[in-house]
Design an enzyme around this catalytic site. Structure first.
Site, PDB file in Angstrom:
ATOM      1  N   SER A 150      18.319  -0.115  65.462  1.00 35.05           N
ATOM      2  CA  SER A 150      18.762   0.703  66.468  1.00 35.05           C
ATOM      3  C   SER A 150      17.874   0.576  67.693  1.00 35.05           C
ATOM      4  CB  SER A 150      18.839   2.396  66.175  1.00 35.05           C
ATOM      5  OG  SER A 150      18.047   2.868  65.844  1.00 35.05           O
ATOM      6  N   HIS A 184      26.094   1.228  67.670  1.00 35.51           N
ATOM      7  CA  HIS A 184      27.131   2.101  68.353  1.00 35.51           C
ATOM      8  C   HIS A 184      28.206   2.376  67.211  1.00 35.51           C
ATOM      9  CE1 HIS A 184      26.134   1.480  72.712  1.00 35.51           C
ATOM     10  NE2 HIS A 184      24.972   0.845  71.950  1.00 35.51           N
ATOM     11  N   ASP A 192      14.541   0.500  75.614  1.00 31.67           N
ATOM     12  CA  ASP A 192      15.647   0.783  74.765  1.00 31.67           C
ATOM     13  C   ASP A 192      15.218   1.908  73.614  1.00 31.67           C
ATOM     14  OD1 ASP A 192      18.543   0.557  73.845  1.00 31.67           O
ATOM     15  OD2 ASP A 192      17.866  -0.660  72.287  1.00 31.67           O
TER      16      ASP A 192
END
Length: 363
Positions: free
Chosen positions: A291, A133, A264
Site C-alpha cells: 500500500s 484500492h 504516498d
C-alpha cells in the site's frame, strides 16, 4: 517582526550559494544580500518540501478519521519533518467518506497551515490496476457527478487521479477547465490512450510505474507515453520498495524537470477499508498487498542523492519547486526568493534536519 539568517549557504533554485544573509519579514522573505568575508557555514538552507500525495501522519489516517483535529495533527507532524506544504490524499472510498473529508477540508481551510487542499486518488480509476484500492468503490465518472463534486468541494479539491481510458473526454475537459490538476494513474491505458490524455491537457502521472500498464518492448504502456511526451510530468516514490532505485535513476535521466517526488505515505490504521500494517519500511494491506510508504520527503531527497545518482540541486527541485509549479503555487512556495513565503529548512552536511522555519517562525 524582522529576522535575519546571517551568513547562510542556501539553495536559490539553480545553485548552492554561499555567504548570504536572508531577511525574513513576517511570513515572507523580504531580502537576500551577500555577506563579505563570511566564515564557512556547515548548514544549508533549502525551501520547505511539498508533498502532493500523502494520506496521514503520526497515527492519523485522514480518510479513517476525517476531522479538523486529525488534519491539524497531520499538519503539525509533517511540519516537524520538513513538509511545509501538502495535499491530503483520499483513496477510492464511499461517497459518504469523500463527503466527510471534503466537508472537513472546507471547515479547516480558515486555519490551515501547510495543508494546501485535497488530492482525490479515485474512485474514477481502472479496477485492473487498482493496487490496494477497494474494487467495490471504483466506478466511471459522469459529468454531472464531477460537476456536483467540484461544486461541493468549493475549491479544496486541487488534484485528482483518474484512469482516462475509462472516462469521457468531456469529464477530463471539465476538470481541466475548472483548475483541477489531473493525474493519470491506477490506469491500464495503452501508449496511445495515455498520449491522447496528455495531449488533451492531463498534466501529470501518479506514482510512476506503480499501478499502471507497464513498459514493455511491444506494448510500451504508460511509462513510455510519459517519457516520450514533451509536457507530461510524473511523481515517483523513491523508497526502493515501490520503485527500485535503479529505475528512479533511469526515470530522472529521461524526465529531468518533469519528475517530482511524493511520499504516498500512510500510517498504521486498524479501522475502515484501508487497514495499513507496517512491514519493515513499507506498509501493506492485511492480504499482503503493498500500500503506502513510510517515507518522509527529506528521506526521499536523501535517497535520490545517495542511491540514485541524482545531484542535490535536482533532488531539491523535485521536492519543492516542481510540485509547487504543478499546482500553480510556484510564485509563493517551493523557492527561496524575495516575496516568497518564508518556509525554510536548515540541513546539516549529512542532509539531516536541524531546523524548520514556517511562515517566518521556527517550529
Amino acid at each position: 517582526m524582522i529576522n535575519k539568517i546571517d551568513n547562510s549557504t542556501y539553495f536559490n533554485g539553480n545553485a548552492i550559494v554561499h555567504h548570504q544573509q536572508l531577511t525574513l519579514e513576517g511570513s515572507k522573505i523580504s531580502g537576500i544580500a551577500s555577506v563579505v568575508n563570511g566564515a564557512k557555514q556547515d548548514s544549508l538552507v533549502v525551501p520547505g518540501f511539498i508533498d502532493l500525495q500523502i494520506y496521514g501522519a503520526g497515527g492519523k489516517l485522514f480518510s479513517a478519521e476525517p476531522s479538523v483535529e486529525a488534519l491539524v495533527h497531520i499538519e503539525n507532524e509533517l511540519l516537524k519533518t520538513g513538509t511545509t506544504g501538502f495535499l491530503a490524499c483520499i483513496a477510492t472510498n464511499t461517497p459518504a467518506v469523500f463527503e466527510q473529508c471534503i466537508t472537513t477540508a472546507k471547515a479547516h481551510r480558515s486555519i490551515a497551515k501547510n495543508c494546501l487542499g485535497l488530492h482525490l486518488e479515485g474512485p474514477f480509476i481502472n479496477a485492473k490496476r487498482r493496487g490496494a484500492h477497494v474494487v467495490e468503490y471504483i466506478r466511471k465518472a459522469t459529468l454531472d457527478e464531477v460537476k456536483a463534486l467540484l461544486d461541493f468541494g468549493d475549491g479544496v479539491i486541487k488534484m485528482m487521479t483518474i484512469a482516462p481510458e475509462l472516462q469521457d473526454d468531456q469529464v477530463l475537459q471539465y476538470l481541466l477547465d475548472n483548475g483541477v490538476v489531473v493525474s493519470l494513474g491506477h490506469s491500464d491505458a495503452s501508449f496511445d490512450e495515455a498520449t491522447h490524455a496528455y495531449d488533451k491537457g492531463v498534466q501529470t502521472t501518479t506514482h510512476l510505474f506503480n499501478a499502471m500498464s507497464p513498459l514493455h518492448h511491444r506494448e510500451p504502456g504508460i511509462p513510455a507515453a510519459v517519457f516520450n511526451h514533451s509536457r507530461a510530468m510524473a511523481s515517483i516514490i523513491a523508497d526502493n520498495q515501490h520503485v527500485s532505485f535503479e529505475v528512479v535513476k533511469m526515470a530522472h535521466k529521461l524526465l529531468k524537470e518533469r519528475l517530482f517526488l511524493i511520499t504516498d505515505a500512510v500510517t498504521a490504521c486498524a479501522t475502515g477499508p484501508y487497514q495499513h500494517q507496517a512491514l519493515g519500511d513499507k506498509f501493506v494491506m492485511p492480504d499482503g498487498t503493498l500500500s503506502g510508504s513510510s517515507l518522509s520527503m527529506l528521506q526521499a531527497v536523501k535517497n535520490c542523492v545517495n542511491d540514485c545518482d541524482i545531484e542535490l540541486i535536482d533532488a531539491l527541485k523535485m521536492a519543492s519547486q516542481y510540485p509547487a509549479q504543478l499546482i500553480g503555487l510556484g510564485a509563493s512556495i517551493g523557492k527561496i526568493a524575495p516575496g516568497a513565503d518564508a518556509n525554510l529548512l536548515v540541513l546539516d552536511e549529512s542532509l539531516d534536519l536541524k531546523e524548520v522555519i514556517f511562515k517566518g517562525e521556527p517550529i
